[in-house]
Write a protein that holds these residues in place. Structure first.
Motif, short mmCIF file in Angstrom:
data_model
loop_
_atom_site.label_atom_id
_atom_site.label_comp_id
_atom_site.label_asym_id
_atom_site.label_seq_id
_atom_site.Cartn_x
_atom_site.Cartn_y
_atom_site.Cartn_z
N ARG A 120 36.37 4.58 45.86
CA ARG A 120 37.01 3.26 45.74
C ARG A 120 36.05 2.15 46.12
O ARG A 120 36.00 1.11 45.48
CB ARG A 120 38.27 3.19 46.60
N HIS A 121 35.30 2.38 47.20
CA HIS A 121 34.35 1.36 47.66
C HIS A 121 33.29 1.10 46.59
O HIS A 121 32.97 -0.05 46.29
CB HIS A 121 33.70 1.81 48.97
N TYR A 144 37.60 7.28 49.62
CA TYR A 144 37.21 5.95 50.12
C TYR A 144 35.87 5.55 49.51
O TYR A 144 35.71 4.41 49.04
CB TYR A 144 37.10 5.96 51.65
#
Length: 153
Positions: free
Chosen positions: A78-79, A75
């Protein structure tokens, strides 16, 4: 030596399985311990100790923690990637806006120059107008014919 070993093992076993108690003293303060003072033994209550997780449960918890950590890292990656892409898009949009503004300013300057040449041409031709609005032939010898810049009007 054997006797000492047996005593130590016995003490360890006794402390490992010792019960915990809860009691309140005369000042209202709550206490916990495996040895209750004599004056509080009547009111002492045994406290249930939580059972230790099995090896299987510990392994399952470690596996779940590992998966959670991997998901959190994914996460975060990706962020961060999305944030970088957004920054790049904003930068590109700002650059495009700046380029457009520069082109407009250049076009405005170009329009100003073309309009100036057109007005100078019109003034020159006006000197050679007849009473009926027609032009004398000499006007084309002395003046440069410049068309009106339609995109600037």
């Amino acid at each position: 030596m054997l006797r000492l070993t047996l005593v130590v093992v016995g003490l360890l076993a006794a402390t490992a399985s010792a019960e915990m108690y809860k009691w309140v003293d005369k000042d209202g303060k709550q206490h916990f311990g495996d040895a209750v003072p004599v004056e509080y033994q009547q009111q002492a209550v045994p406290v249930k100790q939580a059972a230790q997780p099995t090896r299987e449960q510990q392994a399952e918890a470690a596996s779940a923690a590992s998966r959670t950590k991997a998901l959190a890292e994914e996460y975060d990656y990706r962020h961060q990637t999305q944030q970088a892409e957004l920054r790049e898009k904003r930068k590109a949009a700002e650059q495009a806006a700046t380029e457009k503004k520069k082109r407009k300013q250049t076009n405005d300057k170009s329009c100003e120059a073309r309009l100036k040449r057109y007005h100078e041409s019109a003034e020159c031709f006006n000197q050679y107008r007849n009473a009926n609005g027609s032009l004398k032939a000499a006007a084309y010898e002395k003046c440069k014919d410049v068309e009106a810049p339609e995109d600037c009007l």
